[in-house]
Write an enzyme that holds these catalytic residues in place. Structure first.
Site, PDB file in Angstrom:
ATOM      1  N   CYS A 126      45.572  28.090  65.198  1.00  0.00           N
ATOM      2  CA  CYS A 126      46.205  29.348  64.769  1.00  0.00           C
ATOM      3  C   CYS A 126      45.233  30.265  64.034  1.00  0.00           C
ATOM      4  CB  CYS A 126      47.447  29.097  63.934  1.00  0.00           C
ATOM      5  SG  CYS A 126      47.114  28.256  62.408  1.00  0.00           S
ATOM      6  N   HIS A 176      52.734  54.198  53.797  1.00  0.00           N
ATOM      7  CA  HIS A 176      54.015  54.038  54.473  1.00  0.00           C
ATOM      8  C   HIS A 176      54.140  54.892  55.723  1.00  0.00           C
ATOM      9  CE1 HIS A 176      57.192  51.818  52.109  1.00  0.00           C
ATOM     10  NE2 HIS A 176      57.440  51.623  53.375  1.00  0.00           N
TER      11      HIS A 176
HETATM   12  C1  PEP Z   1      43.130  30.046  59.037  1.00  0.00           C
HETATM   13  O1  PEP Z   1      42.578  29.825  57.962  1.00  0.00           O
HETATM   14  O2  PEP Z   1      42.568  29.925  60.142  1.00  0.00           O
HETATM   15  C2  PEP Z   1      44.534  30.486  59.070  1.00  0.00           C
HETATM   16  C3  PEP Z   1      45.189  30.625  60.184  1.00  0.00           C
HETATM   17  O3  PEP Z   1      45.112  30.788  57.868  1.00  0.00           O
HETATM   18  P1  PEP Z   1      44.861  32.191  57.117  1.00  0.00           P
HETATM   19  O4  PEP Z   1      44.084  33.084  58.059  1.00  0.00           O
HETATM   20  O5  PEP Z   1      46.192  32.717  56.776  1.00  0.00           O
HETATM   21  O6  PEP Z   1      44.072  31.774  55.928  1.00  0.00           O
END
Ligand code: PEP
Ligand code: MG
Length: 620
Positions: A552, A232
């Site tokens: 992403c 923390h």
């Molecule tokens: C991925 O698998 O690329 C993704 C964005 O999800 P996570 O990293 O949360 O598994």
């Protein structure tokens, strides 16, 4: 002005080492240089002089019978509790001046302390001790807090991922007891206000409550002998943006009051009495950092536009709400991925629909109309196993190979009540802004159909309950992170409103290399011809059917890979907020022709090592 320092709490050997320090940080000390290595937990290079701080020890508290009556001891305990609560309230009052990240963290911690002082197990048990065993209030608090801390702390055989949470709970009991005991015994707290401004605070241990009173405008950096990267205190120092290195061995033996120090909060290196050459190096690192900070500030206001005029969307991946200030600071135009599996503290029960609604509604409102993509719980793999055990979902938590098992949406479809509560909470929050809902770990179209049926059922149920939802429900999209999803994207496109390319898992599942294992990590690369082929299938289908598509996974945080993906046709990327400036800088230097050319050359390459070379050498 010479430094003024006071050492009311220093122990004898510390006083022996005291010397009159100079506040001059341009001249090296006349002592041999020493380099120590700790855990860097909050970035920033600092050159400043050390100011040591020691905690006044509490007297040894023995469990002797009290000379007072039980009523009198009870009254003393109640007074100490009231005083402690008052002090916590005062501390809370000081939070308004802190940056948002710090305020949120510390606020949550103070709430835990306050709960522990209000009709809690600790308070009830301490009162019982006074009455039944005739102990002093100090002894009762010490005894009961030791018992509760030991019960809450790590236990033999406890799964690795639960240990950190257990340690934190243990620390919370000890901290609350410490505060009560100081008030009962009259031994004052340590104050940092007498530390000379601009100096580096050096301590044996910094507790979360100490971190809460550190003024980031006065303290240049924090060093401690104890602590770890994820505790923390570390989280708070990071949130306060104070450069810090914890877990530095022998720190308080080797550093003297007024020693000249260099602290590197990224690498965890601490240099005591640096020589002139090392000082010069640190100064140029500081100048570099200052330039970088200025650049980022300027970059934030500039559009993410290529030199050839195309706009590229840059969104942020977040796990906790305290990442929002950085998201805004670095100019993200929305959230491309909220990993909800990290949003709620695993040591607490999972909030019900109402509790989740509050968290999502606050977050969506904070985003002020910007895209907010909320992914439903992606438990399984290395994530959320402690939570699964807590919920009694043992089969999935104990799977031999959870990454290849019942993970993400597969798991939620087997426990639809969890999915329903979450979808209802997100739907209710969606009216506060611009939401999208994302489904993880899809490997076939029937999963999306089943999830959509549940989604629509949740919306109908909410409307029957009188909840006002907008006419059109938030888009329901899917992660493309398994080869199966990428290869059947033609069928998925009819069920999904948008796509998010999860290159982290897609790489793992395509190359059959564990994304989190150290062994074999050299084989794990998104720059592999097989990946490009799978990504291309998804991108082509999304463009053909006019479905938004975004990357992403971590690939989106690598500026040169982004250039390659722009060449493939992608225009939207989501990454950790900290990565946005570097990606934006690259985008602003690129033309679409250069990206197209990189992509055309890349798809001809068959060898992953050659592909990596091609992309790494681009624009360098
Ligand atoms: C991925 O698998 O690329 C993704 C964005 O999800 P996570 O990293 O949360 O598994
Ligand atoms: Mg994933």
């Amino acid at each position: 002005m010479p430094w003024s320092f006071s050492f009311p709490t220093a122990s004898a050997n510390v006083i022996k080492r005291l010397r009159r320090p100079s506040n001059d940080i341009t001249l090296p000390d006349d002592r041999p240089m020493k380099i120590l290595q700790g855990t860097g937990i909050s970035a920033g290079v600092v050159i400043a002089r050390a100011s040591l701080t020691f905690e006044r020890p509490l007297p040894v508290i023995e469990s002797l019978p009290s000379p007072l009556t039980a009523e009198a001891e009870s009254a003393r305990l109640d007074q100490a509790i009231a005083l402690t609560l008052k002090q916590l309230k005062k501390l809370r009052g000081k939070l308004s001046g802190l940056p948002d990240e710090g305020r949120i963290e510390i606020d949550a911690m103070l709430t835990v302390y306050e709960h522990m002082l209000s009709h809690s197990r600790l308070v009830r048990a301490a009162h019982r001790r006074l009455n039944e065993d005739g102990l002093t209030a100090e002894a009762a608090v010490q005894l009961e807090s030791d018992i509760l801390a030991a019960q809450a702390g790590p236990q033999p055989g406890m799964p690795e991922e639960e240990i950190e949470g257990a340690r934190r709970r243990e620390g919370e009991f000890r901290e609350v007891a410490r505060r009560l005991l100081r008030n009962l015994t009259g031994v004052s707290f340590r104050a940092f206000s007498d530390i000379p401004g601009g100096s580096i605070l050096v301590a044996e241990q910094i507790r979360p409550a100490d971190a809460a009173v550190i003024d980031p405008n006065r303290i240049a950096a924090v060093l401690s002998e104890g602590g770890g990267a994820t505790d923390h205190t570390a989280i708070m120092l990071r949130a306060l943006n104070v450069p810090a290195v914890l877990a530095v061995p022998n720190l308080t033996d080797l550093v003297e009051e007024g020693s000249l120090l260099i602290v590197d909060g990224s690498s965890g290196q601490v240099v005591i009495s640096p020589d002139s050459a090392t000082l010069a190096e640190a100064r140029s690192a500081m100048a570099e950092e200052a330039k970088e900070r200025k650049g980022i500030g300027r970059l934030r206001r500039l559009p993410s536009r290529m030199v050839s005029g195309e706009d590229i969307e840059l969104l942020a991946n977040i796990e906790l709400t305290n990442e929002l200030p950085l998201l805004h600071r670095n100019g993200a135009t929305g959230i491309g991925l909220l990993r909800t599996e990290f949003l709620f503290d695993e040591t607490e029960p999972l909030p019900d629909e109402d509790g989740q609604y509050e968290a999502y509604a606050e977050l969506v409102a904070d985003m002020q109309g910007m895209t907010t993509t909320i992914r439903v719980l992606d438990w399984g793999g290395e994530k959320g196993l402690a939570r699964l055990r807590q919920l009694g979902i043992h089969d999935e938590a104990e799977e031999e190979n959870p990454a290849l098992g019942v993970r993400g949406l597969r798991l939620l479809l087997r426990h639809p009540e969890i999915l329903e509560a979450q979808l209802c909470a997100i739907l209710r929050a969606s009216v506060e802004g611009n939401c999208r809902i994302l489904l993880p770990m899809i490997s076939s179209v029937n999963e999306v159909i089943a999830a959509r049926q549940i989604y629509e059922r949740c919306a109908r149920r909410l409307r029957r309950r009188g909840v006002k939802l907008s006419g059109e429900l938030p888009p329901l999209g899917i992660m493309i992170e398994t080869p199966a999803a990428a290869l059947t994207v033609g069928a998925l496109v009819r069920q999904a409103d948008f796509f998010a390319l999860g290159t982290n898992d897609l790489t793992m599942y395509t190359l059959a290399v564990d994304r989190s294992a150290a062994m074999g990590s050299e084989l794990y690369t998104a720059l592999h011809p097989s990946l490009l082929k799978l990504l291309r299938l998804s991108v082509d289908e999304a463009l053909r059917s006019h479905r938004p598509i975004c990357v992403c996974g971590e690939m989106a945080a690598d500026p040169r890979s982004v250039a390659l993906l722009i060449g493939m046709g992608l225009r939207s990327f989501s990454m950790s907020a900290a990565s946005i400036p570097a990606v934006k800088r690259m985008i602003r230097s690129l033309s679409i022709e250069a990206c197209d050319d990189l992509y055309r050359r890349a798809i001809l390459v068959e060898d992953p090592i050659e592909l990596t070379k091609l992309v790494r050498n681009f624009a360098s």
